[in-house]
Design an enzyme around this catalytic site. Structure first.
Site, PDB file in Angstrom:
ATOM      1  N   ARG A  85      11.560  -5.636   5.471  1.00 18.33           N
ATOM      2  CA  ARG A  85      11.513  -4.213   5.209  1.00 18.33           C
ATOM      3  C   ARG A  85      12.310  -3.386   5.944  1.00 18.33           C
ATOM      4  O   ARG A  85      12.464  -3.515   7.243  1.00 18.33           O
ATOM      5  CB  ARG A  85      10.035  -3.896   5.362  1.00 18.33           C
ATOM      6  CG  ARG A  85       9.600  -2.278   5.125  1.00 18.33           C
ATOM      7  CD  ARG A  85       8.140  -2.252   4.825  1.00 18.33           C
ATOM      8  NE  ARG A  85       7.432  -2.332   6.108  1.00 18.33           N
ATOM      9  CZ  ARG A  85       6.087  -2.483   5.709  1.00 18.33           C
ATOM     10  NH1 ARG A  85       5.389  -2.179   4.666  1.00 18.33           N
ATOM     11  NH2 ARG A  85       5.162  -2.512   7.212  1.00 18.33           N
TER      12      ARG A  85
ATOM     13  N   ARG B 140      -9.125   1.452   8.970  1.00 20.44           N
ATOM     14  CA  ARG B 140      -8.537   0.104   9.219  1.00 20.44           C
ATOM     15  C   ARG B 140      -9.693  -0.643  10.099  1.00 20.44           C
ATOM     16  O   ARG B 140      -9.400  -2.006  10.024  1.00 20.44           O
ATOM     17  CB  ARG B 140      -7.475   0.263  10.309  1.00 20.44           C
ATOM     18  CG  ARG B 140      -6.200   0.407  10.128  1.00 20.44           C
ATOM     19  CD  ARG B 140      -5.251  -0.693   9.445  1.00 20.44           C
ATOM     20  NE  ARG B 140      -3.844  -0.866   9.785  1.00 20.44           N
ATOM     21  CZ  ARG B 140      -2.927  -0.092   9.676  1.00 20.44           C
ATOM     22  NH1 ARG B 140      -3.059   0.819   8.800  1.00 20.44           N
ATOM     23  NH2 ARG B 140      -1.647  -0.317  10.112  1.00 20.44           N
TER      24      ARG B 140
ATOM     25  N   ARG C 296       0.053  -8.258  14.310  1.00 24.61           N
ATOM     26  CA  ARG C 296      -0.823  -7.414  13.641  1.00 24.61           C
ATOM     27  C   ARG C 296      -1.672  -7.924  12.551  1.00 24.61           C
ATOM     28  O   ARG C 296      -2.909  -7.593  12.253  1.00 24.61           O
ATOM     29  CB  ARG C 296       0.371  -6.538  12.539  1.00 24.61           C
ATOM     30  CG  ARG C 296       1.106  -5.253  13.377  1.00 24.61           C
ATOM     31  CD  ARG C 296       2.272  -4.728  12.602  1.00 24.61           C
ATOM     32  NE  ARG C 296       1.968  -3.793  11.782  1.00 24.61           N
ATOM     33  CZ  ARG C 296       2.718  -3.748  10.639  1.00 24.61           C
ATOM     34  NH1 ARG C 296       4.083  -4.099  10.539  1.00 24.61           N
ATOM     35  NH2 ARG C 296       2.552  -2.611   9.940  1.00 24.61           N
TER      36      ARG C 296
ATOM     37  N   LYS D 102       0.972  -1.370   0.066  1.00 23.42           N
ATOM     38  CA  LYS D 102       0.090  -0.101  -0.032  1.00 23.42           C
ATOM     39  C   LYS D 102       0.608   1.298   0.134  1.00 23.42           C
ATOM     40  O   LYS D 102       0.542   2.069  -0.850  1.00 23.42           O
ATOM     41  CB  LYS D 102      -0.904  -0.012   1.141  1.00 23.42           C
ATOM     42  CG  LYS D 102      -1.978  -0.729   1.463  1.00 23.42           C
ATOM     43  CD  LYS D 102      -2.817  -0.198   2.652  1.00 23.42           C
ATOM     44  CE  LYS D 102      -2.299  -0.177   4.044  1.00 23.42           C
ATOM     45  NZ  LYS D 102      -1.795  -1.360   4.472  1.00 23.42           N
TER      46      LYS D 102
ATOM     47  N   ARG E 267      11.609  -0.889  11.235  1.00 28.65           N
ATOM     48  CA  ARG E 267      10.392  -0.411  12.317  1.00 28.65           C
ATOM     49  C   ARG E 267      10.311  -1.619  13.294  1.00 28.65           C
ATOM     50  O   ARG E 267      10.422  -2.700  13.052  1.00 28.65           O
ATOM     51  CB  ARG E 267       9.263  -0.219  11.438  1.00 28.65           C
ATOM     52  CG  ARG E 267       8.958   1.086  10.744  1.00 28.65           C
ATOM     53  CD  ARG E 267       8.064   1.204   9.762  1.00 28.65           C
ATOM     54  NE  ARG E 267       6.674   0.761   9.950  1.00 28.65           N
ATOM     55  CZ  ARG E 267       5.504   0.553   9.622  1.00 28.65           C
ATOM     56  NH1 ARG E 267       5.760   0.964   8.308  1.00 28.65           N
ATOM     57  NH2 ARG E 267       4.579  -0.188   9.934  1.00 28.65           N
TER      58      ARG E 267
HETATM   59  P1  AMP Z   1       1.102   1.341   9.160  1.00 25.99           P
HETATM   60  O1  AMP Z   1       2.408   2.124   8.815  1.00 25.99           O
HETATM   61  O2  AMP Z   1      -0.077   1.627   8.251  1.00 25.99           O
HETATM   62  O3  AMP Z   1       1.509  -0.209   8.962  1.00 25.99           O
HETATM   63  O4  AMP Z   1       0.670   1.744  10.761  1.00 25.99           O
HETATM   64  C1  AMP Z   1       1.469   1.552  11.675  1.00 25.99           C
HETATM   65  C2  AMP Z   1       0.885   1.300  12.990  1.00 25.99           C
HETATM   66  O5  AMP Z   1       0.305   2.442  13.075  1.00 25.99           O
HETATM   67  C3  AMP Z   1      -0.307   0.286  13.106  1.00 25.99           C
HETATM   68  O6  AMP Z   1       0.300  -1.034  13.266  1.00 25.99           O
HETATM   69  C4  AMP Z   1      -1.091   0.724  14.069  1.00 25.99           C
HETATM   70  O7  AMP Z   1      -0.512   0.451  15.463  1.00 25.99           O
HETATM   71  C5  AMP Z   1      -0.832   2.324  13.900  1.00 25.99           C
HETATM   72  N1  AMP Z   1      -2.106   2.769  12.853  1.00 25.99           N
HETATM   73  C6  AMP Z   1      -1.758   3.309  11.721  1.00 25.99           C
HETATM   74  N2  AMP Z   1      -3.192   3.506  11.032  1.00 25.99           N
HETATM   75  C7  AMP Z   1      -3.936   3.096  11.978  1.00 25.99           C
HETATM   76  C8  AMP Z   1      -5.559   3.196  11.943  1.00 25.99           C
HETATM   77  N3  AMP Z   1      -6.211   3.649  10.865  1.00 25.99           N
HETATM   78  N4  AMP Z   1      -6.098   2.850  13.034  1.00 25.99           N
HETATM   79  C9  AMP Z   1      -5.221   2.308  14.309  1.00 25.99           C
HETATM   80  N5  AMP Z   1      -4.025   2.226  14.225  1.00 25.99           N
HETATM   81  C10 AMP Z   1      -3.270   2.652  13.039  1.00 25.99           C
END
Ligand code: AMP
Length: 229
Positions: free
Chosen positions: A132, A93, A178, A20, A167
């Site tokens: 990654r 999400r 996750r 994404k 990360r």
């Molecule tokens: P990502 O970079 O999109 O993989 O997001 C990293 C982390 O941020 C996720 O594992 C969640 O802990 C938090 N996060 C990001 N977007 C959301 C969302 N829409 N709702 C809840 N937590 C989020």
């Protein structure tokens, strides 16, 4: 208000590691879109040590979801000040976020554009996520993979020379948590969007360039239809 009526919000759906973020970065370079990644917004809050960041830090490192109200609040504040077309990456999400977003868009007379769902089987995802590496400079945000797309110099970004980081939520342990959380919340979210005319399901198993060709065609076709309307 009239400006807002012209504004569109697109959504990219898909599991962690589905590509994404990579697709979103390339889409905003090719179309006039503002990239809103809730993961980036939250990581920024964590690194700045804001109140939201302090609350979100441990939740994110454990691979859990930050609560809906906090995330919706961050997103709506950004949308309030925006009149360009937006591409969401990592939001919504949960079904609650999708419903809250739909209510917000309707109240603000903002239209939902495309909902592009990038599908990748779970086996392929762990390797992508655990290997990654991302650029530590948020303004750059380049994404690498130890095997598929290694940096030219180990742990240094090809584009800006900043260090690359792994990360905290990209470890094998956090990934498993996750994924469990992802599938529990994703099915109702997918069901919410899959019946809508905006929804497009994309096979995300290929290389990023190939997936991008498909995604670009979808956006191009959408823009052509918009222009004709
Ligand atoms: P990502 O970079 O999109 O993989 O997001 C990293 C982390 O941020 C996720 O594992 C969640 O802990 C938090 N996060 C990001 N977007 C959301 C969302 N829409 N709702 C809840 N937590 C989020």
């Amino acid at each position: 208000m009239s400006e807002k009526r012209e504004m569109l919000v697109h959504v990219l759906l898909g599991p962690p590691g589905s590509g994404k973020g990579t697709q979103a970065k390339r889409l905003v370079e090719n179309f006039s879109l503002v990239h809103l990644s809730t993961g980036d917004i939250l990581r920024d809050a964590v690194s700045k040590g804001t109140e939201v960041g302090l609350r979100a830090k441990a939740i994110m490192a454990a691979g859990k979801l930050v609560d809906d109200d906090t995330v919706n609040g961050l997103v709506f504040a950004r949308l309030q000040d925006e009149n360009r077309n937006v591409l969401f990456d990592g939001y919504p999400r949960t079904l609650q976020q999708a419903e809250a977003l739909a209510d917000f868009l309707s109240a603000q007379s903002i239209r939902l554009g495309l909902v592009v769902d990038i599908e990748v089987p779970e086996e392929a995802l762990e390797d992508r996520v655990v290997k990654r590496r991302v650029c530590s400079n948020n303004a750059c945000g380049a994404i690498y993979h130890l095997d598929r797309k290694p940096a030219k110099v180990d742990a240094v970004c090809d584009l800006c020379g900043s260090s690359l980081k792994h990360r905290a939520d990209d470890t094998a342990e956090a990934f498993k948590s996750r994924m469990k959380e992802f599938y529990a919340t994703f099915k109702p979210l997918q069901a919410f969007y899959s019946g809508k005319s905006s929804y497009r399901l994309v096979d995300g198993t290929g290389m990023p360039d190939d997936v991008f060709v498909t995604v670009v065609k979808i956006f191009q076709k959408f823009e052509d239809t918009e222009e004709r309307a």
